[in-house]
Design an enzyme around this catalytic site. Structure first.
Site, PDB file in Angstrom:
ATOM      1  N   THR A 135       0.840  -1.200   0.000  1.00  0.00           N
ATOM      2  CA  THR A 135       0.000   0.000   0.000  1.00  0.00           C
ATOM      3  C   THR A 135       0.875   1.250   0.000  1.00  0.00           C
ATOM      4  O   THR A 135       0.627   2.209  -0.737  1.00  0.00           O
ATOM      5  CB  THR A 135      -0.922  -0.002   1.247  1.00  0.00           C
ATOM      6  OG1 THR A 135      -1.725  -1.178   1.191  1.00  0.00           O
ATOM      7  CG2 THR A 135      -1.803   1.216   1.303  1.00  0.00           C
ATOM      8  N   GLN A 187       0.462  -8.927  -7.035  1.00  0.00           N
ATOM      9  CA  GLN A 187      -0.089 -10.279  -7.201  1.00  0.00           C
ATOM     10  C   GLN A 187       0.542 -11.022  -8.374  1.00  0.00           C
ATOM     11  O   GLN A 187       0.154 -12.154  -8.668  1.00  0.00           O
ATOM     12  CB  GLN A 187      -1.610 -10.222  -7.385  1.00  0.00           C
ATOM     13  CG  GLN A 187      -2.353  -9.747  -6.149  1.00  0.00           C
ATOM     14  CD  GLN A 187      -2.365 -10.775  -5.020  1.00  0.00           C
ATOM     15  OE1 GLN A 187      -1.910 -11.909  -5.166  1.00  0.00           O
ATOM     16  NE2 GLN A 187      -2.880 -10.386  -3.865  1.00  0.00           N
ATOM     17  N   SER A 192       5.085  -6.342  -2.596  1.00  0.00           N
ATOM     18  CA  SER A 192       4.693  -6.567  -1.198  1.00  0.00           C
ATOM     19  C   SER A 192       5.167  -7.946  -0.752  1.00  0.00           C
ATOM     20  O   SER A 192       4.823  -8.958  -1.378  1.00  0.00           O
ATOM     21  CB  SER A 192       3.179  -6.464  -1.052  1.00  0.00           C
ATOM     22  OG  SER A 192       2.809  -6.832   0.269  1.00  0.00           O
ATOM     23  N   THR A 216      14.676   4.608  10.102  1.00  0.00           N
ATOM     24  CA  THR A 216      15.604   3.484  10.270  1.00  0.00           C
ATOM     25  C   THR A 216      15.020   2.218   9.652  1.00  0.00           C
ATOM     26  O   THR A 216      13.845   1.912   9.848  1.00  0.00           O
ATOM     27  CB  THR A 216      15.916   3.281  11.767  1.00  0.00           C
ATOM     28  OG1 THR A 216      16.442   4.517  12.271  1.00  0.00           O
ATOM     29  CG2 THR A 216      16.943   2.179  11.988  1.00  0.00           C
ATOM     30  N   CYS A 220     -11.086  -8.447   0.620  1.00  0.00           N
ATOM     31  CA  CYS A 220     -11.585  -7.132   1.013  1.00  0.00           C
ATOM     32  C   CYS A 220     -13.105  -7.119   1.096  1.00  0.00           C
ATOM     33  O   CYS A 220     -13.685  -6.307   1.790  1.00  0.00           O
ATOM     34  CB  CYS A 220     -11.165  -6.074  -0.001  1.00  0.00           C
ATOM     35  SG  CYS A 220      -9.426  -6.113  -0.321  1.00  0.00           S
TER      36      CYS A 220
HETATM   37  N1  PLP Z   1      -2.213  -4.344  -4.261  1.00  0.00           N
HETATM   38  C1  PLP Z   1      -2.677  -5.587  -4.458  1.00  0.00           C
HETATM   39  C2  PLP Z   1      -2.983  -6.050  -5.827  1.00  0.00           C
HETATM   40  C3  PLP Z   1      -2.868  -6.440  -3.351  1.00  0.00           C
HETATM   41  O1  PLP Z   1      -3.349  -7.668  -3.548  1.00  0.00           O
HETATM   42  C4  PLP Z   1      -2.555  -5.959  -2.059  1.00  0.00           C
HETATM   43  C5  PLP Z   1      -2.796  -6.815  -0.868  1.00  0.00           C
HETATM   44  O2  PLP Z   1      -3.899  -7.323  -0.668  1.00  0.00           O
HETATM   45  C6  PLP Z   1      -2.058  -4.664  -1.929  1.00  0.00           C
HETATM   46  C7  PLP Z   1      -1.908  -3.877  -3.042  1.00  0.00           C
HETATM   47  C8  PLP Z   1      -1.696  -4.102  -0.573  1.00  0.00           C
HETATM   48  O3  PLP Z   1      -0.473  -4.653  -0.133  1.00  0.00           O
HETATM   49  P1  PLP Z   1      -0.113  -4.599   1.443  1.00  0.00           P
HETATM   50  O4  PLP Z   1      -1.039  -5.544   2.110  1.00  0.00           O
HETATM   51  O5  PLP Z   1       1.320  -5.046   1.519  1.00  0.00           O
HETATM   52  O6  PLP Z   1      -0.281  -3.199   1.868  1.00  0.00           O
END
Ligand code: PLP
Length: 380
Positions: free
Chosen positions: A70, A178, A198, A236, A329
């Protein structure tokens, strides 16, 4: 329990835990410290940077570590927002982006940016014609199109979209969160300007990510302070998690080379085949969402006729199966997700969809047992 929700998160791999442990115990020093222990810790951070860079075909200097996907998405979008200017600047996203792209671009719309959404076809793939038509070369802006969708696993025509954007003089960010660890993702082959990563989607811990920033691409830090990450993200460094991220990248590269990802895809196909065979001629027919050809090999996204996914989930949980309804979600909201709406699905089909997502830690026995349990729960 059988875990089939790897698009939500993955278990930290034992190999990754082993790699990060020394940096929670013996090597806990600040990488900016001048004595030898600090130097060792700094070396580990730089090794992880090289590992991530080599995985995606980037230079180490083009990688900035972040706290999550994110943050990576927000960082790229905000950097681009500053570059393209405020009023009348164009921003293009797809209708199926993750909220970590949709919400920051909505915030830009609220302060005067001209944000357009491009649709997808019923397979969940970006409408390239509409995308090309929206790229105005006289008013360049930036596009943010995900590499693969988190709900359906459908891989987007990124190379084609990037070529179109570049021709029109637009910047390009991709949320590859993904796609990484599932299909090849190389910035030396597909010339995106920014790419989000991520860790918890490929067996590193939650709370660590990275942003690839092409050399020379505009950037302004969101945090200023001690000048870490070459001044691009002060604070840090989370050394153990950064080390974990690097190790997970090496591991996923090896999995791609030694047939591990092909094994996942074969298991996914088997899962779908067993469900089809078991439910095909019953009132609860199974329909695959997004073609197999265009999905990452780890995702089975299926609609079960006559069932409501959110009602199935607790029963599946009780039967030992952890999975999602459409998208993590949306769980608990019982409404068609924006992704399936964009694909033109009826509420009924969307609400009856299950996302079963595998990883390299899934076993064949688990898949066979899960399929058996899912059929039983559906028919009960
Ligand atoms: N973008 C996509 C396509 C995701 O599937 C996710 C996680 O569900 C994110 C962004 C967000 O990543 P994070 O959970 O590391 O903030």
């Amino acid at each position: 329990m059988i875990y089939l929700d790897s698009n939500a998160t993955t278990q930290i791999h034992p190999r990754v835990i082993e790699a990060m442990m020394p940096f929670l115990t013996g090597y806990w020093h600040n990488p900016s410290s001048g004595y030898r222990a600090g130097g060792e810790v700094k070396k580990a951070v730089e090794r992880a940077r090289e590992q991530i860079a080599s995985w995606i075909g980037a230079k180490p200097s083009e990688i900035v570590f972040t706290a999550c996907g994110t943050e990576s998405n927000n960082m790229a979008i905000k950097a681009l927002a500053r570059e393209v200017g405020r009023k009348h600047s164009k921003v293009l996203v797809s209708e199926i982006e993750h909220s970590a792209v949709l919400r920051p671009t909505e915030a830009m719309a609220a302060v005067g940016f001209d944000v357009d959404k491009v649709g997808v076809d019923e397979e969940g793939r970006l409408d390239l014609k509409a995308f090309a038509a929206a790229l105005n070369p006289d008013c360049p802006g930036f596009a943010s199109i995900m590499w693969a969708n988190n709900e359906t696993g459908v891989v987007q025509p990124i190379a084609e979209a990037v070529a179109l954007a570049k021709e029109a003089g637009w910047f390009f960010h991709t949320d590859a969160i993904q796609a990484l660890g599932k299909i090849p993702v190389r910035v030396d082959e597909v010339a995106v300007d920014y790419l989000s990563i991520s860790g918890h989607k490929f067996h590193a811990p939650k709370g660590v990510g990275a942003l690839y920033i092409r050399e020379g691409a505009p950037f302004e830090p969101m945090t200023r302070g001690g000048g870490q990450e070459n001044g691009r993200r002060s604070g840090t460094e989370n050394v153990p998690y950064i080390v974990a991220l690097g190790e997970a990248a090496v591991m996923m590269q090896e999995e791609a080379e030694n047939g591990g990802l092909a094994r996942v895809e074969a298991m996914r196909n088997k899962l779908e085949d067993i469900l089809q065979a078991g439910l095909g001629d019953t009132p609860n027919r199974v329909e695959g969402n997004g073609s197999r050809e265009h999905r990452t090999g780890n995702v089975a996204h299926v609609s079960i006729e006559g069932k409501v996914a959110t009602e199935l989930l607790p029963k599946l949980d009780a039967a030992g199966i952890q999975c999602s309804a459409g998208s993590a979600c949306m769980t608990g909201k019982n409404q068609a997700s924006h992704v399936q709406k964009a694909m033109g699905y009826t509420d009924e089909r969307a609400n009856s969809s299950l996302r079963l997502s595998l990883s390299i830690m899934t076993t064949e026995e688990e898949v066979v047992e899960a399929a058996r349990q899912i059929i039983q729960v559906i028919q009960s």
